[in-house]
Design a protein around this motif. Structure first.
Motif, PDB file in Angstrom:
ATOM      1  N   LEU A  40       0.708  -0.976   0.068  1.00 38.83           N
ATOM      2  CA  LEU A  40       0.218   0.112   0.196  1.00 38.83           C
ATOM      3  C   LEU A  40       1.412   1.292   0.156  1.00 38.83           C
ATOM      4  O   LEU A  40       1.646   1.337   0.012  1.00 38.83           O
ATOM      5  CB  LEU A  40      -0.301   0.361   0.727  1.00 38.83           C
ATOM      6  CG  LEU A  40      -2.298  -1.038   1.143  1.00 38.83           C
ATOM      7  CD1 LEU A  40      -2.632  -1.018   2.522  1.00 38.83           C
ATOM      8  CD2 LEU A  40      -3.099  -0.740   0.525  1.00 38.83           C
ATOM      9  N   PRO A  41       0.397   2.462  -0.625  1.00 39.55           N
ATOM     10  CA  PRO A  41       0.970   3.340  -0.620  1.00 39.55           C
ATOM     11  C   PRO A  41       1.376   4.093   1.157  1.00 39.55           C
ATOM     12  O   PRO A  41      -0.123   4.343   1.617  1.00 39.55           O
ATOM     13  CB  PRO A  41      -0.137   4.877  -0.992  1.00 39.55           C
ATOM     14  CG  PRO A  41      -0.349   3.466  -2.030  1.00 39.55           C
ATOM     15  CD  PRO A  41      -0.834   2.479  -1.531  1.00 39.55           C
ATOM     16  N   THR A  42       1.754   4.191   1.571  1.00 40.27           N
ATOM     17  CA  THR A  42       2.022   4.329   3.210  1.00 40.27           C
ATOM     18  C   THR A  42       2.310   5.828   3.578  1.00 40.27           C
ATOM     19  O   THR A  42       4.173   6.680   2.396  1.00 40.27           O
ATOM     20  CB  THR A  42       2.720   4.209   3.632  1.00 40.27           C
ATOM     21  OG1 THR A  42       3.607   3.516   3.591  1.00 40.27           O
ATOM     22  CG2 THR A  42       1.931   1.754   3.895  1.00 40.27           C
ATOM     23  N   VAL A  43       2.242   6.365   4.618  1.00 45.77           N
ATOM     24  CA  VAL A  43       2.657   8.103   5.299  1.00 45.77           C
ATOM     25  C   VAL A  43       2.837   7.550   6.833  1.00 45.77           C
ATOM     26  O   VAL A  43       2.186   7.287   7.228  1.00 45.77           O
ATOM     27  CB  VAL A  43       1.373   9.212   4.829  1.00 45.77           C
ATOM     28  CG1 VAL A  43       1.676  10.216   5.688  1.00 45.77           C
ATOM     29  CG2 VAL A  43       1.374   9.220   3.431  1.00 45.77           C
ATOM     30  N   GLY A  44       3.707   8.358   7.296  1.00 45.72           N
ATOM     31  CA  GLY A  44       4.544   8.124   8.447  1.00 45.72           C
ATOM     32  C   GLY A  44       4.214   9.234   8.761  1.00 45.72           C
ATOM     33  O   GLY A  44       4.135  10.211   8.226  1.00 45.72           O
ATOM     34  N   LEU A  45       4.188   9.404  10.641  1.00 41.64           N
ATOM     35  CA  LEU A  45       3.267  10.699  10.522  1.00 41.64           C
ATOM     36  C   LEU A  45       3.721   9.785  12.686  1.00 41.64           C
ATOM     37  O   LEU A  45       3.543   9.033  13.018  1.00 41.64           O
ATOM     38  CB  LEU A  45       1.755  11.125  11.119  1.00 41.64           C
ATOM     39  CG  LEU A  45       0.958  11.691  10.005  1.00 41.64           C
ATOM     40  CD1 LEU A  45      -0.340  11.376   9.534  1.00 41.64           C
ATOM     41  CD2 LEU A  45       1.406  12.836   9.814  1.00 41.64           C
ATOM     42  N   ALA A  46       4.333  10.925  12.851  1.00 45.08           N
ATOM     43  CA  ALA A  46       4.639  11.308  14.292  1.00 45.08           C
ATOM     44  C   ALA A  46       5.034  12.453  15.410  1.00 45.08           C
ATOM     45  O   ALA A  46       4.805  13.330  14.470  1.00 45.08           O
ATOM     46  CB  ALA A  46       6.344  10.445  14.753  1.00 45.08           C
ATOM     47  N   ASP A  47       5.173  12.903  15.823  1.00 40.52           N
ATOM     48  CA  ASP A  47       5.021  13.877  17.212  1.00 40.52           C
ATOM     49  C   ASP A  47       6.144  14.555  17.250  1.00 40.52           C
ATOM     50  O   ASP A  47       6.456  15.852  16.572  1.00 40.52           O
ATOM     51  CB  ASP A  47       4.750  13.668  18.474  1.00 40.52           C
ATOM     52  CG  ASP A  47       3.411  13.554  19.006  1.00 40.52           C
ATOM     53  OD1 ASP A  47       2.576  14.769  18.694  1.00 40.52           O
ATOM     54  OD2 ASP A  47       3.108  13.415  20.191  1.00 40.52           O
ATOM     55  N   ARG A  48       7.760  13.957  17.067  1.00 38.50           N
ATOM     56  CA  ARG A  48       8.583  14.861  16.906  1.00 38.50           C
ATOM     57  C   ARG A  48      10.153  13.589  16.236  1.00 38.50           C
ATOM     58  O   ARG A  48       9.528  12.961  15.941  1.00 38.50           O
ATOM     59  CB  ARG A  48       9.423  14.649  17.887  1.00 38.50           C
ATOM     60  CG  ARG A  48       9.023  13.655  19.216  1.00 38.50           C
ATOM     61  CD  ARG A  48       9.491  13.778  20.372  1.00 38.50           C
ATOM     62  NE  ARG A  48       8.866  14.626  20.896  1.00 38.50           N
ATOM     63  CZ  ARG A  48       7.818  13.932  21.975  1.00 38.50           C
ATOM     64  NH1 ARG A  48       7.492  12.419  21.319  1.00 38.50           N
ATOM     65  NH2 ARG A  48       6.743  14.991  22.592  1.00 38.50           N
ATOM     66  N   LEU A  77       3.452  18.440  12.893  1.00 39.57           N
ATOM     67  CA  LEU A  77       3.657  17.061  13.189  1.00 39.57           C
ATOM     68  C   LEU A  77       5.225  16.688  12.105  1.00 39.57           C
ATOM     69  O   LEU A  77       5.069  17.550  11.087  1.00 39.57           O
ATOM     70  CB  LEU A  77       2.989  16.212  12.312  1.00 39.57           C
ATOM     71  CG  LEU A  77       1.427  16.214  13.088  1.00 39.57           C
ATOM     72  CD1 LEU A  77      -0.294  15.682  12.207  1.00 39.57           C
ATOM     73  CD2 LEU A  77       1.940  15.440  14.354  1.00 39.57           C
ATOM     74  N   ILE A  78       5.407  15.565  12.080  1.00 39.63           N
ATOM     75  CA  ILE A  78       6.533  15.188  11.664  1.00 39.63           C
ATOM     76  C   ILE A  78       5.927  13.775  10.396  1.00 39.63           C
ATOM     77  O   ILE A  78       5.613  13.308  10.499  1.00 39.63           O
ATOM     78  CB  ILE A  78       7.857  14.152  12.283  1.00 39.63           C
ATOM     79  CG1 ILE A  78       8.305  15.466  12.981  1.00 39.63           C
ATOM     80  CG2 ILE A  78       8.231  13.951  11.033  1.00 39.63           C
ATOM     81  CD1 ILE A  78       8.493  16.884  12.795  1.00 39.63           C
ATOM     82  N   VAL A  79       5.921  14.750   9.395  1.00 36.88           N
ATOM     83  CA  VAL A  79       5.795  13.520   7.955  1.00 36.88           C
ATOM     84  C   VAL A  79       6.653  13.392   7.047  1.00 36.88           C
ATOM     85  O   VAL A  79       7.504  13.546   7.012  1.00 36.88           O
ATOM     86  CB  VAL A  79       4.747  14.255   7.182  1.00 36.88           C
ATOM     87  CG1 VAL A  79       4.000  13.787   5.785  1.00 36.88           C
ATOM     88  CG2 VAL A  79       3.506  14.745   7.979  1.00 36.88           C
ATOM     89  N   SER A  80       6.477  11.530   6.802  1.00 38.75           N
ATOM     90  CA  SER A  80       8.089  11.024   5.740  1.00 38.75           C
ATOM     91  C   SER A  80       6.905  10.258   5.138  1.00 38.75           C
ATOM     92  O   SER A  80       5.455  10.037   5.583  1.00 38.75           O
ATOM     93  CB  SER A  80       8.712  10.610   6.790  1.00 38.75           C
ATOM     94  OG  SER A  80       8.192   9.573   7.395  1.00 38.75           O
ATOM     95  N   VAL A  81       7.865  10.362   4.108  1.00 40.90           N
ATOM     96  CA  VAL A  81       7.237   8.805   2.586  1.00 40.90           C
ATOM     97  C   VAL A  81       7.215   7.510   3.669  1.00 40.90           C
ATOM     98  O   VAL A  81       8.591   7.265   4.553  1.00 40.90           O
ATOM     99  CB  VAL A  81       8.166   9.065   2.157  1.00 40.90           C
ATOM    100  CG1 VAL A  81       7.851   7.857   1.268  1.00 40.90           C
ATOM    101  CG2 VAL A  81       8.066  10.044   1.421  1.00 40.90           C
ATOM    102  N   GLY A  82       6.188   6.981   3.524  1.00 43.45           N
ATOM    103  CA  GLY A  82       6.127   5.687   3.949  1.00 43.45           C
ATOM    104  C   GLY A  82       6.900   3.962   2.554  1.00 43.45           C
ATOM    105  O   GLY A  82       7.950   3.744   2.558  1.00 43.45           O
ATOM    106  N   HIS A  83       5.907   4.315   1.726  1.00 45.23           N
ATOM    107  CA  HIS A  83       6.202   3.394   0.603  1.00 45.23           C
ATOM    108  C   HIS A  83       5.122   3.917  -0.408  1.00 45.23           C
ATOM    109  O   HIS A  83       4.116   4.612   0.046  1.00 45.23           O
ATOM    110  CB  HIS A  83       6.356   2.579   1.244  1.00 45.23           C
ATOM    111  CG  HIS A  83       6.382   1.572  -0.681  1.00 45.23           C
ATOM    112  ND1 HIS A  83       7.307   1.571  -0.887  1.00 45.23           N
ATOM    113  CD2 HIS A  83       5.602  -0.056  -0.489  1.00 45.23           C
ATOM    114  CE1 HIS A  83       7.221   0.257  -1.432  1.00 45.23           C
ATOM    115  NE2 HIS A  83       6.296  -0.255  -1.933  1.00 45.23           N
ATOM    116  N   LEU A  84       5.173   4.033  -2.165  1.00 41.10           N
ATOM    117  CA  LEU A  84       4.628   4.635  -3.245  1.00 41.10           C
ATOM    118  C   LEU A  84       4.058   5.946  -2.698  1.00 41.10           C
ATOM    119  O   LEU A  84       3.166   5.724  -3.598  1.00 41.10           O
ATOM    120  CB  LEU A  84       3.989   3.476  -2.731  1.00 41.10           C
ATOM    121  CG  LEU A  84       4.557   2.083  -2.983  1.00 41.10           C
ATOM    122  CD1 LEU A  84       3.081   0.936  -3.710  1.00 41.10           C
ATOM    123  CD2 LEU A  84       5.294   1.674  -4.345  1.00 41.10           C
ATOM    124  N   VAL A  85       5.262   6.745  -2.391  1.00 42.98           N
ATOM    125  CA  VAL A  85       4.123   8.058  -2.489  1.00 42.98           C
ATOM    126  C   VAL A  85       5.490   8.826  -2.162  1.00 42.98           C
ATOM    127  O   VAL A  85       6.266   8.508  -2.320  1.00 42.98           O
ATOM    128  CB  VAL A  85       3.442   8.560  -0.834  1.00 42.98           C
ATOM    129  CG1 VAL A  85       2.282   7.625  -0.679  1.00 42.98           C
ATOM    130  CG2 VAL A  85       3.990   8.732   0.425  1.00 42.98           C
TER     131      VAL A  85
END
Length: 219
Positions: free
Chosen positions: A126-134, A173-181
């Motif tokens: 799946l296309p995934t997005v990572g999200l975190a507080d810091r 928020l900290i946003v990062s590429v997970g996969h396929l985005v």
């Protein structure tokens, strides 16, 4: 491919290094019609409760939700996927297949470029997005105050994510590429799913369900 041995930091880090080159950054096209959010909460040191929620992107209405609990492998810094990944993946797989998935956890904004969001993106396709507080690693400037402002998160001369202001003057928020985005697509998706609050609606709902499941199990 290496395997994770409970409590063995070296085998977990080796697996992440082997998976990282398989992560792909590519445009999210067509725009997703459905988005899932997945989160987790710890019931105790040994049990993790995971939850996943599927919403329509157009109005953020909930289509379906699922929870799953499992034994929590020993947590080690930077190895969250090895600790909670199976329970989170099980909850996600109970949903109709989403067009995109956002996770409470980092993607490539990780020392070995393979956090929970990348790990599950590779496991599910799946296309995934990572999200975190810091940030887990790297440095970034504070973004401007208005919603939608962002600054790059840099580590070892590479942009690995962004500090994104999802609401005016709230903590980013900290946003990062997970996969396929791409990172830009990840930012756009997070903003589309966060019209009112700091956290996007699919993640907010998944976190709520995970906490509720723990409360109900303890009654």
């Amino acid at each position: 491919m290496s395997e994770w041995t409970d409590g063995d930091v070296a085998s977990g880090e080796r697996l992440q290094r082997e998976l990282a080159p398989h992560v792909r950054r590519r445009p999210l096209s067509p725009a997703p019609e459905t988005v899932a959010g997945a989160a987790f909460a710890f019931a105790d040191e040994r049990v993790v409760q995971a939850a996943a929620v599927l919403v329509r992107r157009a109005d953020l209405s909930v289509i379906e939700s699922a929870t799953d609990s499992g034994q929590c492998r020993p947590y080690r810094a930077g190895l969250l996927a090895m600790s909670v990944g199976e329970a989170v993946r099980a909850a996600v797989l109970e949903l109709p297949r989403p067009d995109a998935l956002m996770l409470l956890g980092h993607g490539i904004a990780h020392p070995r470029r393979c956090g929970l969001a990348s790990h599950l993106g590779l496991r599910t396709g799946l296309p995934t997005v990572g999200l975190a507080d810091r940030p887990l690693v790297g440095d970034c400037d504070e973004p401007d105050a208005p919603r939608g402002s962002w600054t790059p998160l840099e580590h070892e001369s590479e942009t690995i994510g962004a500090a994104l202001r999802t609401q005016n003057e709230v903590r980013p928020l900290i946003v990062s590429v997970g996969h396929l985005v791409t990172l830009e697509d990840a930012i756009d998706l997070v903003l589309a799913c966060a019209p009112r609050y700091r956290w996007p609606e699919p993640i907010r709902e998944a976190r709520r369900l995970a906490r509720e499941a723990i409360s109900e199990a303890s009654e």
